[in-house]
Design an enzyme around this catalytic site. Structure first.
Site, PDB file in Angstrom:
ATOM      1  N   LYS A 275       0.916  -1.168   0.021  1.00  0.00           N
ATOM      2  CA  LYS A 275       0.281   0.161   0.070  1.00  0.00           C
ATOM      3  C   LYS A 275       0.806   1.131   0.057  1.00  0.00           C
ATOM      4  O   LYS A 275       0.551   2.265  -0.726  1.00  0.00           O
ATOM      5  CB  LYS A 275      -0.868  -0.244   1.239  1.00  0.00           C
TER       6      LYS A 275
ATOM      7  N   GLN B 153      -4.428  -1.120  10.118  1.00  0.00           N
ATOM      8  CA  GLN B 153      -4.505  -2.415   9.368  1.00  0.00           C
ATOM      9  C   GLN B 153      -4.958  -3.486  10.546  1.00  0.00           C
ATOM     10  O   GLN B 153      -4.691  -3.694  11.625  1.00  0.00           O
ATOM     11  CB  GLN B 153      -2.964  -2.916   9.033  1.00  0.00           C
TER      12      GLN B 153
ATOM     13  N   ASP C 297     -10.675   3.212   4.816  1.00  0.00           N
ATOM     14  CA  ASP C 297     -10.846   1.542   4.671  1.00  0.00           C
ATOM     15  C   ASP C 297     -12.478   1.679   4.777  1.00  0.00           C
ATOM     16  O   ASP C 297     -12.952   0.620   4.502  1.00  0.00           O
ATOM     17  CB  ASP C 297     -10.771   0.899   6.076  1.00  0.00           C
TER      18      ASP C 297
HETATM   19  N1  L37 Z   1      -7.481  -1.887   3.916  1.00  0.00           N
HETATM   20  N2  L37 Z   1      -7.275  -4.307   4.144  1.00  0.00           N
HETATM   21  C1  L37 Z   1      -7.680  -3.140   4.779  1.00  0.00           C
HETATM   22  N3  L37 Z   1      -7.566  -2.959   5.932  1.00  0.00           N
HETATM   23  C2  L37 Z   1      -7.164  -4.269   6.818  1.00  0.00           C
HETATM   24  O1  L37 Z   1      -7.457  -4.115   8.125  1.00  0.00           O
HETATM   25  N4  L37 Z   1      -6.924  -6.509   6.616  1.00  0.00           N
HETATM   26  C3  L37 Z   1      -7.010  -5.344   6.034  1.00  0.00           C
HETATM   27  C4  L37 Z   1      -7.115  -5.216   4.856  1.00  0.00           C
HETATM   28  N5  L37 Z   1      -7.029  -6.417   3.921  1.00  0.00           N
HETATM   29  C5  L37 Z   1      -6.073  -6.461   2.899  1.00  0.00           C
HETATM   30  O2  L37 Z   1      -5.432  -5.448   2.860  1.00  0.00           O
HETATM   31  N6  L37 Z   1      -6.144  -7.421   2.205  1.00  0.00           N
HETATM   32  C6  L37 Z   1      -5.256  -7.494   1.132  1.00  0.00           C
HETATM   33  C7  L37 Z   1      -5.103  -8.926   0.429  1.00  0.00           C
HETATM   34  C8  L37 Z   1      -4.428  -9.219  -0.607  1.00  0.00           C
HETATM   35  C9  L37 Z   1      -3.709  -8.084  -1.407  1.00  0.00           C
HETATM   36  C10 L37 Z   1      -3.489  -7.095  -0.679  1.00  0.00           C
HETATM   37  C11 L37 Z   1      -4.536  -6.637   0.289  1.00  0.00           C
HETATM   38  C12 L37 Z   1      -2.812  -8.415  -2.496  1.00  0.00           C
HETATM   39  O3  L37 Z   1      -1.922  -7.700  -3.023  1.00  0.00           O
HETATM   40  N7  L37 Z   1      -2.928  -9.696  -2.956  1.00  0.00           N
HETATM   41  C13 L37 Z   1      -2.166 -10.192  -4.031  1.00  0.00           C
HETATM   42  C14 L37 Z   1      -0.961 -11.174  -3.530  1.00  0.00           C
HETATM   43  C15 L37 Z   1      -0.239 -10.690  -2.662  1.00  0.00           C
HETATM   44  C16 L37 Z   1       0.561 -11.834  -2.131  1.00  0.00           C
HETATM   45  O4  L37 Z   1       1.268 -12.612  -2.847  1.00  0.00           O
HETATM   46  O5  L37 Z   1       0.637 -12.304  -0.803  1.00  0.00           O
HETATM   47  C17 L37 Z   1      -2.897 -10.828  -5.166  1.00  0.00           C
HETATM   48  O6  L37 Z   1      -2.715 -10.712  -6.239  1.00  0.00           O
HETATM   49  O7  L37 Z   1      -4.199 -11.032  -4.710  1.00  0.00           O
END
Ligand code: L37
Ligand code: NAP
Length: 297
Positions: free
Chosen positions: A54, A98, A121
Site C-alpha cells: 500500500k 491495518q 478503509d
Molecule cells: N484496508 N485491508 C484493509 N484494512 C485491513 O485491516 N486487513 C485489512 C485489509 N486487507 C488487505 O489489505 N487485504 C489484502 C489482500 C491481498 C492483497 C492486498 C491486500 C494483495 O495484494 N494480494 C495479491 C497477492 C499478495 C501476496 O502474494 O501475498 C494478489 O494478487 O491477490
C-alpha cells in the site's frame, strides 16, 4: 467453455494511474500532497506485506504516506491517542489501521475513533450507515469496491442480475451486498448456516466468494456463463516441501470450465484492494479540501 480470466492487475493499474493524476491535481490546487497514514500494530506477516504494498502504491501515485509501526504490546489508550493526533493533523487525508489488531484491543473502538471523513478503509459505522442508506458521502471498503469495479467493467449494467455473496463479514460480504443492491441486483447473502449452498450458488449470475476456505466453491456450484469473483486469499502448502502458494475460495480450474468470466488468485481482487485504497484517499482529500470530486474515480 473456458471462462475469460479477469485481469485485476491491469484494472488496478488503470485505477492507480487515475488516482495518481487526481493526486497531482490536488497538489497543484492546494500546494500539498495527498497524505495517507498507515498504522500497523504488532508483526502479522501478511499485514506487513499488505502495508508495504500500500505504501509503495502511494509513492507511485505521488501521495505521501506516514507509517506508524507500533509494538504488539502497545496499549489501546496509546493507539487511540495516535488516532486522535492523526484526526487533527491537516496533512493526513486518510487513516488506515491495518486489521487484525492484537487480541487485547477492541478493533471496533479503535475504528470508531477515526474521523469518518478520513476513514479510507470505510470500516467506521458512519460509513457503513452511509453506504446502507445510499449517501454518496460514504467511504466504501476497498475490497468490495474493487470487486464492483471489476464486475461493471466486465458486465456493464448489473441491474436485475442475481448476485450471490458467500460471506457476511463487515469488511467484505456485507458491504459487497450493499453495493450490488445499489446496482439493482437481486442479492442473496450466504454464510455458514446457509442450507444447500451449492444449489443456491448455481442460481447466481454473479457469484462472489468471500469465505476464507481454500477452494471451497467447486465448478459444479457455478451456473454456466456466470461471473465469478474470488475474494479469498488462502496460503496453503505447495507442491514442494516448505513452499506455500496462494489459492482463493474458488477451485479455479473447475470453475473456469463453467463460468463466463472469473478472477484469479493472485492477480484478481487483491491488487484492486490496494488501488481502491488510493482512490478512497484521493477522494477523501478532495472532499476535505472542498474540491470537486476527481474525474474518472
Ligand atoms: N484496508 N485491508 C484493509 N484494512 C485491513 O485491516 N486487513 C485489512 C485489509 N486487507 C488487505 O489489505 N487485504 C489484502 C489482500 C491481498 C492483497 C492486498 C491486500 C494483495 O495484494 N494480494 C495479491 C497477492 C499478495 C501476496 O502474494 O501475498 C494478489 O494478487 O491477490
Ligand atoms: P471472515 O470475517 O472470516 O468471514 C467469512 C464469512 O464466510 C463468514 O460470514 C462466514 O459465515 C462465512 N463462511 C465460513 N465458512 C463457511 C461455509 N462453510 N459456508 C458458507 N459460508 C461460510 O472473512 P473476511 O474478512 O470476510 O474474508 C474472507 C476472505 O477474503 C478471506 O480469505 C480473506 O483473506 C479474504 N480477503 C481478501 C481481501 C483481498 O483484498 N483480496 C481483502 C479482505 C479479505 P458466518 O458469518 O456464519 O460465520
Amino acid at each position: 467453455m473456458t471462462a475469460k480470466r479477469i485481469d485485476g492487475k491491469a484494472a488496478a493499474a488503470d485505477v492507480r494511474a487515475s488516482a495518481g493524476r487526481a493526486a497531482a491535481f490536488f497538489r497543484a490546487s492546494t500546494g500539498r500532497p495527498v497524505g495517507l497514514a498507515t498504522v500497523l500494530v504488532g508483526e502479522d506477516p501478511a499485514s506487513e506485506v499488505y502495508i508495504r504494498s500500500k505504501r509503495v502504491a502511494c509513492g507511485e501515485a505521488a501521495m505521501e504516506s506516514f507509517h506508524y509501526a507500533l509494538p504488539a504490546d502497545t496499549s489501546e489508550a496509546d493507539l487511540l491517542g495516535l488516532v486522535a493526533r492523526l484526526n487533527a493533523d491537516p496533512a493526513v487525508d486518510g487513516i488506515l489501521v491495518q486489521l487484525p489488531l492484537p487480541s487485547h484491543m477492541d478493533a471496533a473502538r479503535v475504528i470508531d475513533a477515526i474521523n469518518p471523513d478520513k476513514d479510507v478503509d470505510g470500516f467506521h459505522v458512519v460509513n457503513a450507515g452511509r453506504l446502507a442508506v445510499g449517501d454518496p458521502a460514504a467511504l466504501v471498503p476497498c475490497t468490495p469496491l474493487g470487486c464492483l469495479h471489476l464486475l461493471k467493467a466486465e458486465l456493464g449494467d448489473l441491474s436485475g442480475k442475481h448476485a450471490v455473496v458467500i460471506g457476511r463479514s463487515n469488511i467484505v460480504g456485507k458491504p459487497m451486498a450493499m453495493l450490488l443492491l445499489a446496482e439493482s441486483c437481486t442479492v442473496t447473502i450466504a454464510h455458514s448456516r446457509t442450507r444447500d449452498l451449492p444449489a443456491l450458488a448455481r442460481e447466481a449470475d454473479i457469484l462472489v466468494a468471500a469465505v476464507g476456505r481454500p477452494e471451497m466453491v467447486r465448478g459444479e456450484w457455478v451456473k454456466p456463463g456466470a461471473t465469478v469473483i474470488d475474494v479469498g486469499i488462502n496460503r496453503v502448502a505447495g507442491a514442494e516441501p516448505r513452499k506455500t502458494r496462494l489459492v482463493g475460495d474458488v477451485a479455479y480450474s473447475g470453475a473456469a470450465e463453467v463460468a463466463g468470466a472469473i478472477t484469479p488468485v493472485p492477480g484478481g481482487v487483491g491488487p484492486m484492494t490496494i488501488a481502491m485504497l488510493l482512490r478512497n484517499t484521493v477522494v477523501a482529500a478532495h472532499r476535505r479540501s472542498g474540491l470537486p470530486a476527481p474525474e474518472g474515480l
